[in-house]
Scaffold this motif. Structure first.
Motif, mmCIF file in Angstrom:
data_model
loop_
_atom_site.group_PDB
_atom_site.id
_atom_site.type_symbol
_atom_site.label_atom_id
_atom_site.label_comp_id
_atom_site.label_asym_id
_atom_site.label_seq_id
_atom_site.Cartn_x
_atom_site.Cartn_y
_atom_site.Cartn_z
ATOM 1 N N ALA A 61 -0.843 6.272 -5.669
ATOM 2 C CA ALA A 61 -2.311 6.319 -5.711
ATOM 3 C C ALA A 61 -2.801 7.668 -5.205
ATOM 4 O O ALA A 61 -2.283 8.191 -4.208
ATOM 5 N N ASP A 87 -7.221 3.581 -6.709
ATOM 6 C CA ASP A 87 -5.963 3.437 -7.449
ATOM 7 C C ASP A 87 -5.081 2.334 -6.871
ATOM 8 O O ASP A 87 -4.063 1.982 -7.469
ATOM 9 N N HIS A 88 -5.447 1.802 -5.719
ATOM 10 C CA HIS A 88 -4.612 0.790 -5.081
ATOM 11 C C HIS A 88 -4.831 -0.584 -5.708
ATOM 12 O O HIS A 88 -5.768 -0.799 -6.478
ATOM 13 N N THR A 95 2.501 1.997 -3.452
ATOM 14 C CA THR A 95 1.640 2.111 -4.630
ATOM 15 C C THR A 95 1.324 3.582 -4.887
ATOM 16 O O THR A 95 0.786 4.253 -4.008
ATOM 17 N N ASP A 149 -8.508 5.760 -3.090
ATOM 18 C CA ASP A 149 -8.601 4.338 -2.725
ATOM 19 C C ASP A 149 -8.609 3.437 -3.948
ATOM 20 O O ASP A 149 -7.955 2.385 -3.971
ATOM 21 N N VAL A 207 4.098 -4.231 -6.941
ATOM 22 C CA VAL A 207 3.573 -2.948 -7.413
ATOM 23 C C VAL A 207 3.957 -2.736 -8.872
ATOM 24 O O VAL A 207 3.141 -2.300 -9.690
ATOM 25 N N VAL A 252 0.837 -1.207 0.000
ATOM 26 C CA VAL A 252 0.000 0.000 0.000
ATOM 27 C C VAL A 252 0.871 1.255 0.000
ATOM 28 O O VAL A 252 0.639 2.199 -0.767
#
Length: 499
Positions: free
Chosen positions: A278, A283-284, A276, A281, A483, A273
């Motif tokens: 982003a 986009d994760h 990543t 939310d 990722v 997380v």
């Protein structure tokens, strides 16, 4: 209820289409019939495999009025679509306009496409009708209220609906006692639909679009009365056989074998997380985790021939595979001693944390540095890191016997990390073992047990009693690789995991 048609003729590529029944049994059956007799299917019967699947749906008799709830309908459609996906079908047909108000929501959770009935209708109309034409729509109150037809046709066409009295008669004709939905295709129900069509023509409609799949059941009768109305089941059937259908490209999903150990799993997910890129939310990365602490201890098997964890690991991986994972991560160094025997029996790749770590070290520091390994005795004895290091041309150093026993106490001891400790004795012992490797000449230390980064973090320059050393966290390297795989999959639009 299930119905299936499969030709025995041979064909180079078989297209398997599932049809969701139960939302309007007669209309679904009509679509199934029109698929079978469509020109494309008759010309190449060996190419198509259709399955019409219908289960009890408790709200099937409820009229689709303006405030109708779609919750149970959504769940029913998803369950049937998911069964098609699990059976290896290529796409799903959904003969229900109300369900197409949430079609995209359903498709987002599947790995196969739900063919868009509105796209089929839009394609047909755009090829046969000039822009700015007035289109009449025969639809339920619910579909009207949702603006489904405005979304697809409002930009280029004028849309009209039956007047209130004709609309009320239409709803009764479709959903009332002895209505068309129940198979009463003549008499008063047909007359009410005809009056609704006349209302549309009075408003200037030159073409009438179906917003109820049941309209196909009386379409021929209306056409004989001079009504220019389209048969949606025929149009949808032809659309389903087009060669240009694009395969569904679902978002990348990462499967995680969790519980080996439990805290390390949470640590790994946090690193995915955190790394990543982003902005929100959505986009994760999608992750599916099986937290399975009952997988037998890997080190105990390697050192003392206790219970083999291979079967439990394999079963966990297969469940992740069935859940749609495009790649599998195992945040446990010792578990990688068993990866090679498992991988050959999976359809998706396990991202090898050990080889990724060694490659990262070579890329970051070159192949000239001596590398120290802090890991369980099982990992050390299995030689999995040694093999990866030799392949990359690295020299790997491991602690002496007493210091290795200290590392094991850091991990498994009564005041160790698996017992919930990250400060105090376990940290002091880990620093002593790390200093020992530095004295042996190590300039880079691999924190080769996923519990160790809970005590010492990934760091390019860490001081241990005057020794400056790089600490490499394989969990971090694994997270960065996962990722990168997700980003690559998004760029190339590939369902398969890039290797």
């Amino acid at each position: 209820m299930k119905a299936k048609v499969k030709s025995s003729h041979k064909a180079s590529v078989v297209r398997k289409l599932g049809i969701v029944g139960g939302l309007g049994s007669l209309a679904g059956g009509d679509l199934f019939y029109k698929l079978i007799k469509s020109r494309a299917v008759l010309e190449d019967q060996g190419r198509y495999h259709f399955l019409f699947e219908q289960h009890p749906f408790k709200d099937v008799l409820l009229p689709l009025d303006q405030g109708a709830s779609m919750t149970s309908r959504k769940f029913y459609v998803f369950q049937v679509c998911k069964s098609f996906e699990e059976s290896g079908f290529d796409a799903v047909m959904l003969p229900c306009f109300a369900s197409h108000t949430f079609r995209a929501e359903i498709e987002e959770e599947l790995g196969i496409p739900v063919l868009d009935m509105m796209a089929a209708l839009t394609r047909y109309v755009s090829q046969t009708v000039l822009p700015r034409t007035t289109l009449g729509v025969i639809a339920s109150d619910f579909v009207r209220h949702c603006g489904l037809f405005e979304q697809h046709f409002g930009q280029h066409f004028q849309i009209v609906y039956p007047d209130p009295e004709a609309q009320a008669g239409l709803m009764e004709a479709m959903y009332g006692v002895n209505g068309i939905k129940d198979g009463h295709l003549e008499g008063m129900p047909l007359e009410a639909v005809y009056q609704a069509c006349l209302s549309l023509q009075a408003q200037g409609a030159t073409l009438i679009l179906p917003g109820m799949t049941e309209l196909s059941l009386v379409c021929a009768d209306l056409q004989r009365r001079g009504i220019t109305v389209l048969d949606i089941n025929e149009i949808y059937a032809d659309f389903a056989t087009l060669d240009q259908q694009q395969p569904r490209r679902p978002p990348f999903k990462l499967g995680i074998v969790g519980g080996v150990g439990p805290a390390a799993t949470v640590d790994f997910m946090a690193k995915v997380v955190a790394n990543t890129p982003a902005g929100k939310d959505q986009d994760h990365i999608k992750m599916v985790v099986e937290q399975n602490p009952q997988i037998p201890d890997r080190t105990a098997n390697l050192l003392r021939d206790e219970t083999d964890p291979t079967m439990a690991m394999y079963a966990t991986c297969k469940r992740l595979e069935s859940a749609g994972a495009n790649a599998i991560a195992i945040p446990c160094n010792t578990a990688h001693a068993f990866v090679e025997r498992i991988q050959a029996h999976l359809r998706v790749p396990i991202v090898n944390m050990l080889s990724e770590t060694v490659e990262w070290i070579v890329h970051k520091y070159g192949s000239g540095k001596a590398i120290g390994l802090l890991a369980t005795s099982g990992t050390v004895q299995s030689q999995v890191y040694h093999q990866a290091a030799r392949h990359a041309g690295l020299q790997l150093l491991t602690p002496g016997v007493d210091y290795q026993a200290m590392v094991m106490d850091v991990i498994y001891g009564p005041r160790g990390i698996k017992a919930g400790f990250t400060q105090g004795l376990c940290r002091e012992q880990l620093l002593l073992a790390a200093e020992h490797l530095c004295e042996l000449g190590a300039g880079v230390l691999i924190l080769g047990c996923t519990e160790l980064p809970l005590v010492l973090a990934h760091c390019e320059a860490f001081d241990i009693n005057g020794h400056t050393v790089a600490l490499v966290d394989p969990t971090m390297i694994l997270a960065l690789k996962c990722v990168a795989l997700a980003q690559k999959a998004q760029l190339c639009g590939s369902k398969a995991c890039p290797r």
